[in-house]
Design a protein around this motif. Structure first.
Motif, PDB file in Angstrom:
ATOM      1  N   GLU A  18       6.199  16.693 -11.486  1.00 54.79           N
ATOM      2  CA  GLU A  18       5.489  17.802 -10.875  1.00 54.79           C
ATOM      3  C   GLU A  18       6.212  18.232  -9.609  1.00 54.79           C
ATOM      4  N   ASP A  19       6.218  19.524  -9.348  1.00 56.15           N
ATOM      5  CA  ASP A  19       6.847  20.033  -8.136  1.00 56.15           C
ATOM      6  C   ASP A  19       6.051  19.586  -6.907  1.00 56.15           C
ATOM      7  N   LEU A  20       6.778  19.227  -5.872  1.00 57.58           N
ATOM      8  CA  LEU A  20       6.155  18.838  -4.607  1.00 57.58           C
ATOM      9  C   LEU A  20       7.071  19.333  -3.495  1.00 57.58           C
ATOM     10  N   ASN A  21       6.580  20.254  -2.689  1.00 55.01           N
ATOM     11  CA  ASN A  21       7.430  20.894  -1.689  1.00 55.01           C
ATOM     12  C   ASN A  21       7.379  20.234  -0.316  1.00 55.01           C
ATOM     13  N   PHE A  22       6.335  19.452  -0.059  1.00 52.42           N
ATOM     14  CA  PHE A  22       6.185  18.845   1.262  1.00 52.42           C
ATOM     15  C   PHE A  22       5.534  17.482   1.100  1.00 52.42           C
ATOM     16  N   PRO A  23       5.978  16.470   1.852  1.00 56.19           N
ATOM     17  CA  PRO A  23       5.407  15.125   1.690  1.00 56.19           C
ATOM     18  C   PRO A  23       3.939  15.065   2.082  1.00 56.19           C
TER      19      PRO A  23
ATOM     20  N   TYR B 114       0.802  -1.222   0.000  1.00 57.32           N
ATOM     21  CA  TYR B 114       0.000   0.000   0.000  1.00 57.32           C
ATOM     22  C   TYR B 114       0.834   1.271   0.000  1.00 57.32           C
ATOM     23  N   GLY B 115       2.125   1.161   0.244  1.00 58.56           N
ATOM     24  CA  GLY B 115       3.006   2.320   0.176  1.00 58.56           C
ATOM     25  C   GLY B 115       2.851   3.309   1.317  1.00 58.56           C
ATOM     26  N   LEU B 116       2.140   2.913   2.377  1.00 60.33           N
ATOM     27  CA  LEU B 116       1.948   3.798   3.524  1.00 60.33           C
ATOM     28  C   LEU B 116       2.972   3.496   4.612  1.00 60.33           C
ATOM     29  N   LEU B 117       3.546   4.535   5.200  1.00 57.59           N
ATOM     30  CA  LEU B 117       4.376   4.392   6.389  1.00 57.59           C
ATOM     31  C   LEU B 117       3.627   5.014   7.557  1.00 57.59           C
ATOM     32  N   LYS B 118       3.606   4.301   8.681  1.00 56.16           N
ATOM     33  CA  LYS B 118       2.911   4.790   9.868  1.00 56.16           C
ATOM     34  C   LYS B 118       3.840   4.695  11.076  1.00 56.16           C
TER      35      LYS B 118
ATOM     36  N   MET C 221       2.437  11.835  26.185  1.00 59.88           N
ATOM     37  CA  MET C 221       1.731  12.128  24.941  1.00 59.88           C
ATOM     38  C   MET C 221       1.934  10.985  23.940  1.00 59.88           C
ATOM     39  N   ILE C 222       1.003  10.894  23.004  1.00 64.23           N
ATOM     40  CA  ILE C 222       1.120   9.970  21.879  1.00 64.23           C
ATOM     41  C   ILE C 222       1.301  10.800  20.610  1.00 64.23           C
ATOM     42  N   ARG C 223       2.239  10.396  19.779  1.00 65.73           N
ATOM     43  CA  ARG C 223       2.472  11.062  18.488  1.00 65.73           C
ATOM     44  C   ARG C 223       2.260  10.035  17.387  1.00 65.73           C
ATOM     45  N   THR C 224       1.456  10.379  16.401  1.00 66.75           N
ATOM     46  CA  THR C 224       1.236   9.487  15.263  1.00 66.75           C
ATOM     47  C   THR C 224       1.597  10.199  13.969  1.00 66.75           C
ATOM     48  N   VAL C 225       2.083   9.427  13.011  1.00 62.14           N
ATOM     49  CA  VAL C 225       2.454   9.958  11.702  1.00 62.14           C
ATOM     50  C   VAL C 225       1.976   8.982  10.635  1.00 62.14           C
ATOM     51  N   VAL C 226       1.386   9.497   9.586  1.00 63.80           N
ATOM     52  CA  VAL C 226       1.018   8.688   8.425  1.00 63.80           C
ATOM     53  C   VAL C 226       1.575   9.381   7.186  1.00 63.80           C
ATOM     54  N   TRP C 227       2.357   8.634   6.403  1.00 59.19           N
ATOM     55  CA  TRP C 227       2.956   9.191   5.188  1.00 59.19           C
ATOM     56  C   TRP C 227       2.590   8.309   4.013  1.00 59.19           C
ATOM     57  N   ASP C 228       1.903   8.884   3.035  1.00 54.70           N
ATOM     58  CA  ASP C 228       1.579   8.176   1.807  1.00 54.70           C
ATOM     59  C   ASP C 228       2.749   8.354   0.835  1.00 54.70           C
TER      60      ASP C 228
ATOM     61  N   GLN D 195       3.971   6.311  -1.405  1.00 52.84           N
ATOM     62  CA  GLN D 195       3.696   5.867  -2.770  1.00 52.84           C
ATOM     63  C   GLN D 195       3.028   6.973  -3.580  1.00 52.84           C
ATOM     64  N   LYS D 196       2.107   7.691  -2.959  1.00 54.74           N
ATOM     65  CA  LYS D 196       1.435   8.806  -3.634  1.00 54.74           C
ATOM     66  C   LYS D 196       2.445   9.876  -4.036  1.00 54.74           C
ATOM     67  N   ASP D 197       3.390  10.176  -3.124  1.00 55.86           N
ATOM     68  CA  ASP D 197       4.391  11.198  -3.424  1.00 55.86           C
ATOM     69  C   ASP D 197       5.305  10.764  -4.561  1.00 55.86           C
ATOM     70  N   MET D 198       5.737   9.506  -4.556  1.00 56.10           N
ATOM     71  CA  MET D 198       6.633   9.037  -5.614  1.00 56.10           C
ATOM     72  C   MET D 198       5.936   9.032  -6.968  1.00 56.10           C
ATOM     73  N   GLU D 199       4.644   8.654  -6.985  1.00 56.77           N
ATOM     74  CA  GLU D 199       3.895   8.684  -8.244  1.00 56.77           C
ATOM     75  C   GLU D 199       3.726  10.122  -8.731  1.00 56.77           C
ATOM     76  N   HIS D 200       3.506  11.037  -7.805  1.00 55.98           N
ATOM     77  CA  HIS D 200       3.379  12.453  -8.136  1.00 55.98           C
ATOM     78  C   HIS D 200       4.678  12.966  -8.774  1.00 55.98           C
ATOM     79  N   LEU D 201       5.799  12.587  -8.200  1.00 62.19           N
ATOM     80  CA  LEU D 201       7.082  13.081  -8.690  1.00 62.19           C
ATOM     81  C   LEU D 201       7.491  12.440 -10.020  1.00 62.19           C
ATOM     82  N   ARG D 202       6.972  11.249 -10.298  1.00 63.83           N
ATOM     83  CA  ARG D 202       7.280  10.621 -11.590  1.00 63.83           C
ATOM     84  C   ARG D 202       6.715  11.427 -12.756  1.00 63.83           C
ATOM     85  N   LYS D 203       5.725  12.236 -12.453  1.00 61.66           N
ATOM     86  CA  LYS D 203       5.129  13.079 -13.484  1.00 61.66           C
ATOM     87  C   LYS D 203       5.885  14.399 -13.626  1.00 61.66           C
TER      88      LYS D 203
END
Length: 223
Positions: A88-93, A45-49, A69-76, A78-86
């Motif tokens: 297209e500029d991407l300044n933040f994940p 699925y290309g997601l990092l959590k 405290m609890i800290r959670t992070v979700v990073w897609d 795969q979506k970013d890599m597909e975006h960059l293959r086109k």
């Protein structure tokens, strides 16, 4: 894919998934340190959590300790890599970072589960002993890569001891089932808060490496 954008997005995404050196309360200057972290990646699925627990690490303070405290992070990713293959500029994940208190009605249950989890890891963490290598070889871990599997990274710290484990496992293996369970429990135990009084501090990087002028991240600003 623009190499510079890919490098920047990858660096920043990995940085936020791994987490800061401390989480700082802007007004008091008190800070939290990481005691527990679980990073999960399902390649399908290309997601990092990331799920982590942070506690007060302010020195020489006898009262008014900050609550854990609890800290959670979700990073897609795969979506970013597909975006960059086109090209297209991407300044933040494509990343979501959240900070929350532990729900009072969930605290004891989560505490018990965390201790049980640590005992299970110590008794059966699947680590394969190695011998002194005389050729290119590695221990064979029990993973069927034709089935769905999980890459995981576990970090535990009790102040005097640190335990880290990075490995892979199929989703039906007992350790992976336990890891997924505690990730769910952490999510269910988290009460979101207003993050504006807090900032994250990162070390070991330079301003130039992020092409910006800040090493502190305040949950509102995108580097």
């Amino acid at each position: 894919m623009t190499g510079a954008y890919r490098q920047r997005i990858t660096k920043m995404g990995n940085l936020l998934i791994e987490g800061p050196s401390s989480i700082i309360h802007k007004t008091s200057g008190d800070w939290l340190k990481k005691d527990f972290q679980l990073i999960l990646h399902q390649p399908k699925y290309g997601l990092l959590k990331s799920y982590s627990i942070w506690s007060d690490d302010t020195w020489n303070k006898e009262a008014d300790f900050l609550p854990p405290m609890i800290r959670t992070v979700v990073w897609d990713r795969q979506k970013d890599m597909e975006h960059l293959r086109k090209s297209e500029d991407l300044n933040f994940p494509s990343i979501d970072v959240a900070l929350g208190a532990i729900k009072s009605e969930k605290f004891n249950e989560l505490n018990k589960k965390l201790v049980q989890h640590q005992n299970a890891i110590v008794d059966n963490h699947g680590y394969q002993p190695f011998k002194i290598a005389t050729a290119r070889e590695a221990a064979i871990i029990d993973v069927d890569f034709d089935k769905e599997f999980l890459d995981y990274n576990l970090y535990l710290n009790n102040g005097n001891q640190t335990f880290e484990l990075k490995s892979s496992g199929n989703l039906d293996q007992p350790l992976v089932v336990d890891l997924m369970d505690i990730a769910t429990q952490l999510s269910e135990s988290m009460q979101l808060i207003d993050p504006s009084p807090w900032k994250e501090r990162y070390t070991g990087i330079t301003k130039a490496s992020l092409d910006d002028d800040g090493l502190d991240w305040d949950y509102e600003h995108q580097f």
